[in-house]
Design an enzyme around this catalytic site. Structure first.
Site, short mmCIF file in Angstrom:
data_model
loop_
_atom_site.label_atom_id
_atom_site.label_comp_id
_atom_site.label_asym_id
_atom_site.label_seq_id
_atom_site.Cartn_x
_atom_site.Cartn_y
_atom_site.Cartn_z
N ALA A 2 0.82 -1.21 0.00
CA ALA A 2 0.00 0.00 0.00
C ALA A 2 0.85 1.25 0.00
O ALA A 2 0.45 2.30 0.49
CB ALA A 2 -0.91 0.00 1.22
N ARG A 8 -2.05 7.83 -11.32
CA ARG A 8 -3.10 7.89 -12.35
C ARG A 8 -4.44 8.41 -11.81
O ARG A 8 -5.38 8.65 -12.56
CB ARG A 8 -3.29 6.49 -12.95
N THR A 73 6.79 -2.74 -6.86
CA THR A 73 6.25 -3.82 -6.03
C THR A 73 7.36 -4.80 -5.62
O THR A 73 7.29 -5.38 -4.52
CB THR A 73 5.14 -4.57 -6.78
N GLY A 138 -0.69 -6.41 -16.20
CA GLY A 138 0.34 -7.35 -16.57
C GLY A 138 -0.33 -8.62 -17.09
O GLY A 138 -1.41 -8.98 -16.62
N GLU A 155 4.51 -6.97 -18.16
CA GLU A 155 3.75 -5.74 -17.93
C GLU A 155 3.25 -5.15 -19.25
O GLU A 155 3.89 -5.33 -20.30
CB GLU A 155 4.62 -4.73 -17.18
N ALA A 381 -46.32 21.82 17.58
CA ALA A 381 -45.67 22.29 16.36
C ALA A 381 -44.78 23.50 16.65
O ALA A 381 -45.15 24.39 17.40
CB ALA A 381 -46.73 22.67 15.33
N ALA A 424 -49.47 27.37 24.64
CA ALA A 424 -48.93 27.66 23.31
C ALA A 424 -48.31 29.05 23.27
O ALA A 424 -48.77 29.97 23.94
CB ALA A 424 -50.03 27.55 22.26
N ARG A 441 -46.45 34.36 28.07
CA ARG A 441 -46.68 35.18 26.88
C ARG A 441 -47.43 36.43 27.31
O ARG A 441 -48.06 36.44 28.36
CB ARG A 441 -47.46 34.40 25.82
C1 UD1 Z 1 0.47 -4.38 -10.76
C2 UD1 Z 1 1.22 -5.50 -11.45
C3 UD1 Z 1 0.42 -5.90 -12.69
C4 UD1 Z 1 -0.96 -6.30 -12.32
C5 UD1 Z 1 -1.65 -5.20 -11.53
C6 UD1 Z 1 -2.95 -5.73 -10.98
C7 UD1 Z 1 3.56 -5.03 -11.00
C8 UD1 Z 1 4.85 -4.57 -11.58
N1 UD1 Z 1 2.54 -5.04 -11.83
O1 UD1 Z 1 0.48 -3.27 -11.65
O2 UD1 Z 1 1.08 -7.00 -13.33
O3 UD1 Z 1 -1.71 -6.61 -13.48
O4 UD1 Z 1 -0.84 -4.81 -10.42
O5 UD1 Z 1 -3.70 -4.72 -10.33
O6 UD1 Z 1 3.51 -5.38 -9.84
N2 UD1 Z 1 2.98 -0.55 -4.28
C9 UD1 Z 1 3.84 -0.49 -3.20
N3 UD1 Z 1 5.14 -0.06 -3.41
C10 UD1 Z 1 5.57 0.32 -4.62
C11 UD1 Z 1 4.69 0.25 -5.72
C12 UD1 Z 1 3.41 -0.19 -5.52
O7 UD1 Z 1 3.47 -0.82 -2.09
O8 UD1 Z 1 6.74 0.70 -4.71
C13 UD1 Z 1 1.60 -1.00 -4.07
C14 UD1 Z 1 0.59 0.01 -4.54
O9 UD1 Z 1 0.23 0.90 -3.48
C15 UD1 Z 1 -0.58 -0.86 -4.97
C16 UD1 Z 1 0.08 -2.17 -5.39
O10 UD1 Z 1 1.37 -2.15 -4.83
O11 UD1 Z 1 -1.47 -1.09 -3.89
C17 UD1 Z 1 0.17 -2.30 -6.90
O12 UD1 Z 1 0.89 -1.21 -7.43
P1 UD1 Z 1 0.45 -0.47 -8.76
O13 UD1 Z 1 1.42 0.62 -9.02
O14 UD1 Z 1 -0.97 -0.12 -8.73
O15 UD1 Z 1 0.69 -1.63 -9.83
P2 UD1 Z 1 0.02 -1.78 -11.24
O16 UD1 Z 1 0.65 -0.85 -12.19
O17 UD1 Z 1 -1.46 -1.73 -11.11
CA CA Z 2 -2.83 -1.19 -9.52
#
Ligand code: UD1
Ligand code: CA
Length: 468
Positions: A2, A8, A73, A138, A155, A381, A424, A441
């Protein structure tokens, strides 16, 4: 995971704190995880706006891992690995990885994923889906179509023209054998369009090492959809609310035109309650059985007993309503309103921090604030409790069986004893003892024949004087 920024979304709010079904994305994901393991075994990776994200979910009891700069991730897992190793505790043999922005995931699906993972003795098991439009996700490349084994996750931006047609997407939810995953994390590279370390690259690395990577296609597409844009989030919101309405209807609740109602995921409603179109039931609202909630009412964080009628256009916020009570139309019950069994709060009445006893009625145009009102009371009322002196709030106490005449103002602090009457139009500034009548009153003055006399006088004044 998270820690991501959610670029985006074009929003100042961290993505995982955006809400679907009336609850932050991350809270949905943590709730799903908690159906499988206790909070003490859950690690929430935070980074972007970490303090804010942490504060929003701290009550769930999960551990936090700080990924100070979100570098993808894969990097999120590197940070987790470092923290787990530093803790000195034995590593869990398997890890279930969830994405903070994939909130509709169901327990049953996660269980099936974990089952397959163990059964297949896999190093990595990927949850997938085949949505109508896979763009942006992905893609999961299987060894041969229909086979469990996976060769890689690619991806969107790295797809070759031939791979563009791959329909199966990566949900961002995986099971890993911990040791296998940790052995590959240092091999991840950030040599890609985003300059990030992709956890998805672990799939091909494990396969190259002769380890088993498999995939499970989720039963429904909706539950693995991600929320990268507001539009996607609103799609999830719709899906979640539809699921909530279906759950309630299966419990015996009648919901007319459920597509027009906004019902949060945590709401509970008893059987034989009828919900009319365009109703909103929000937050931790609980409604008993055999109630009627009429159109255009908004009920949030409130508890309603059984057989309560909420007529059209009521707004309830943190209110408690007893069995058989009747509200509205157009009643506004603000926080800490406690309406007793069979009591009525009618047309255009407002209550705040007020207890209305069993069977008491305030049927028209009243403001009742900071009041403790007994049983069997009739509030006429337009009665107003004057609870605020410009600096402090004061209490109005009304005993059982009191009758307050219409258009009276009760200047707090004030008390009306049991069985007392207020005439009233009174402005009541002194306590009224039990059984007494208070009339505050001006005395009425009646001038008989006054109208005719006035007309005659005016007519005389207008008569032109006679000229010679
Ligand atoms: C990711 C997957 C993609 C998949 C998609 C599904 C990767 C590279 N790609 O892409 O294959 O289809 O999810 O929804 O993983 N996060 C972190 N730290 C970071 C980056 C992200 O904790 O450094 C968390 C984000 O807060 C999010 C989750 O990981 O909750 C996914 O990250 P996001 O950037 O949304 O990945 P996608 O581009 O959607
Ligand atoms: Ca995502």
């Amino acid at each position: 995971m998270a820690a991501g920024k959610g670029t985006r979304l074009n929003s100042k709010r961290p993505k995982v704190l955006h809400e679907v079904g009336g609850r932050a994305l991350l809270l949905h994901v943590i709730a799903a995880a908690k159906t499988l393991v206790p909070a003490t075994q859950i690690f929430c990776i935070v980074g972007h706006e970490a303090v804010r994200v942490q504060a929003a979910v701290v009550s769930t009891g999960v551990h936090f891992v700080l990924q100070e700069v979100p570098r993808g991730t894969g990097h999120a897992m590197q940070v987790l690995k470092a923290q787990l190793l530093a803790s000195g505790k034995p590593l869990p043999s398997h890890l279930l990885v969830l994405s903070g922005d994939v909130p509709l995931i169901r327990t049953e699906t996660l269980e099936a994923l974990c089952r397959l993972h163990i059964q297949e003795r896999a190093a990595m098991t990927i949850l997938t889906a085949v949505p109508q439009d896979p763009t942006g996700y992905g893609r999961v490349l299987r060894l041969t179509p229909g086979q469990t084994e996976v060769v890689a996750i690619v991806e969107q931006k790295a797809l070759t023209p031939a791979q563009l047609a791959t329909p199966e997407i990566n949900s961002g939810i995986y099971c890993f054998e911990t040791a296998a995953l940790f052995s590959k994390l240092d091999l991840l590279s950030n040599d890609n369009t985003h300059g990030e370390f992709y956890l998805t690259d672990a799939a091909a690395l494990l396969v190259a090492d002769g380890q088993r990577v498999v995939a499970l296609q989720a039963g429904s597409v909706d539950e693995v959809l991600g929320a990268n844009t507001i539009a996607e989030m609103m799609h999830l919101d719709e899906a979640m609310r539809a699921a909530t309405a279906r759950r309630l209807m299966a419990q015996g609740v009648t919901i007319f035109r459920p597509d027009t109602c906004v019902i949060d995921a945590e709401v509970n409603v008893g059987p034989d309650t009828v919900i009319e179109p365009y109703v909103q039931l929000l937050g931790a609202t609980r409604i008993g059985s055999e109630c009627l909630i009429r159109s255009y009412s908004v009920v949030q964080h409130s508890e309603l007993g059984n057989s309560v009628t909420v007529r059209n256009g009521c707004i309830l916020d943190h209110a408690e309503i007893g069995d058989g009570a009747l509200l509205g139309p157009y009643a506004h019950l603000r926080p800490e309103s406690r309406i007793g069994v069979n009591a009525h709060v009618g047309n255009f009445c407002e209550t705040k921090k007020t207890t209305l006893g069993r069977g008491s009625k305030a049927n028209h145009l009243s403001y009742l604030g900071d009041a403790v009102i007994g049983e069997g009371v009739n509030i006429g009322a337009g009665v107003i409790t004057c609870n605020y002196d410009g600096e402090h709030k004061h209490t109005t106490t009304i005993g059982d069986g009191v009758f307050v005449g219409s258009d009276s103002t009760l200047v707090a602090p004030i008390s009306l004893g049991d069985g007392s009457y207020v005439g009233a139009g009174s402005c009541v500034t002194h306590p009224v003892p039990a059984g007494s009548l208070a009339i505050g009153r001006a005395h009425q003055i009646t001038k008989q024949g006054w109208v005719a006399a006035r007309r005659a006088a005016r007519a005389a004044a207008r008569k032109p004087e006679k000229k010679d």
